[in-house]
Design an enzyme around this catalytic site. Structure first.
Site, PDB file in Angstrom:
ATOM      1  N   LYS A  53       0.840  -1.204   0.000  1.00 25.18           N
ATOM      2  CA  LYS A  53       0.000   0.000   0.000  1.00 25.18           C
ATOM      3  C   LYS A  53       0.881   1.263   0.000  1.00 25.18           C
ATOM      4  CE  LYS A  53      -3.757  -2.554   2.067  1.00 25.18           C
ATOM      5  NZ  LYS A  53      -4.543  -2.977   3.215  1.00 25.18           N
ATOM      6  N   GLN A  97      -5.021  -1.631   9.531  1.00 26.85           N
ATOM      7  CA  GLN A  97      -4.771  -2.908   8.864  1.00 26.85           C
ATOM      8  C   GLN A  97      -5.289  -4.063   9.731  1.00 26.85           C
ATOM      9  OE1 GLN A  97      -3.400  -3.415   5.704  1.00 26.85           O
ATOM     10  NE2 GLN A  97      -3.884  -5.561   6.051  1.00 26.85           N
ATOM     11  N   ASP A 120     -11.069   2.353   3.563  1.00 25.02           N
ATOM     12  CA  ASP A 120     -11.282   0.914   3.362  1.00 25.02           C
ATOM     13  C   ASP A 120     -12.765   0.634   3.124  1.00 25.02           C
ATOM     14  OD1 ASP A 120      -9.145  -0.828   3.222  1.00 25.02           O
ATOM     15  OD2 ASP A 120      -8.815  -0.877   5.389  1.00 25.02           O
TER      16      ASP A 120
END
Ligand code: NAP
Length: 290
Positions: A53, A97, A120
């Protein structure tokens, strides 16, 4: 053998589009989008996803900040960091995460994230927006699958899409997007589904997101099926430098010859999840500035 749906290629296309937009911002003396990533603990897969990422952010010219914490961080401390990111005007979007250590509940954490910065697409607000006429920040992995289907011009309207796996992150939002955006007829299967093969054999489009290598075998699909394999499991493999290889949920070798389109693992859905994160961060930035 079906046509390979090359997620890397599509992700590169999306990266170029995002990089072009960042170039325009720089030319107009504007600040660039800024993504923050919270990473907790030492899980190898999480570190590798976060590295991917950050690499993508660098490639498109985003600013990025990594906030790394030991597994022992308390929920209370994590709450504080999330609140700081919510308040920080310089941060357009952030992610936590997953998976989290056992003592931290994902159900406690996700609702704390400001939905405008939830790149997200995990919060209720963004999840719910799938069924509105103004979708907000869409859940990243299903969003990536939709881009893949669109850009390969896979026909979805009126097709029967069977989704195996009903998680809040992949299967459930995927099912809504296939109804709302792709206008498919959807069946969703989970671990209590009886006679899974009876359902998968009816699929024109089969999307599998479980995390069980070899779950979908050749006798479970019909000829001409479109296969999207979201599953990503690390299998120990001494012949690899890393010590493991990645496996999807579909028996690729036996199923690919029956398919019309199929995603590989790796190189299928994975790169698109990162590309979606970039698109969502850009969208969050643009809404922030509107
Ligand atoms: P998850 O939260 O564990 O959900 C798995 C889902 O599969 C659940 O809905 C579960 O049912 C269902 N399931 C379990 N066993 C089953 C069976 N035998 N038959 C049918 N359904 C079954 O996992 P996730 O976060 O959705 O991730 C799924 C997979 O996708 C994992 O391999 C993960 O690594 C991968 N993934 C990849 C990406 C990417 O970018 N490529 C992104 C996210 C996830 P219940 O709901 O009844 O428990």
């Amino acid at each position: 053998m079906g046509l390979l749906l090359d997620g890397k290629k599509i992700a590169n296309e999306i990266q170029s589009e995002v990089a072009q937009r960042v170039g325009e911002l720089i030319n107009n003396n504007k600040r660039v989008p800024h993504l923050a990533i919270i990473l907790i603990g030492e899980d190898g897969a999480s570190h590798s996803y976060v590295n991917g990422k950050m690499k993508a952010c660098k490639a498109v010219g985003f600013e990025y900040t990594l906030l790394q914490f030991a597994t022992t961080i308390t929920e209370k401390k994590l709450f504080k960091h999330i609140e700081q990111l919510n308040q920080d005007d310089d941060i357009d979007g952030f992610i936590v995460q997953l998976p989290l250590p056992k003592h931290i509940s994902v159900e406690h954490i996700i609702p704390l994230i400001d939905s405008k910065k939830d790149v997200d697409g995990f919060t209720n607000h963004n999840f719910g927006s799938i069924v509105s006429d103004q979708p907000l920040l869409l859940p990243a992995t299903p969003f990536g699958v939709m881009e893949l289907l669109k850009r390969y011009q896979v026909t979805t309207k009126g097709k029967h899409c069977v989704i195996v796996g009903a998680s809040r992150i992949v299967g459930a939002p995927m099912s809504l997007m296939m109804v709302e955006q792709a206008q498919a007829t959807v069946t969703i299967c989970h671990k209590f589904t009886q006679d899974l093969a009876k359902h998968t054999r009816n699929a024109d489009i089969l999307i599998v997101a479980v995390g069980k290598p070899g779950l979908i075998t050749a006798d479970m699909v019909k000829s001409g099926v479109v296969i999207i394999d979201v599953g990503t499991t690390r299998i120990p493999d001494a012949t690899k430098k890393s010590g493991f290889r990645l496996s999807g949920d579909v028996d690729f070798e036996k199923v690919a010859p029956l398919s019309s389109f199929i995603t590989p693992v790796p190189g299928g859905v994975g790169p698109l999840t990162i590309a979606s994160l970039l698109l969502n961060t850009l969208k969050a930035y643009e809404r922030h500035h509107d």
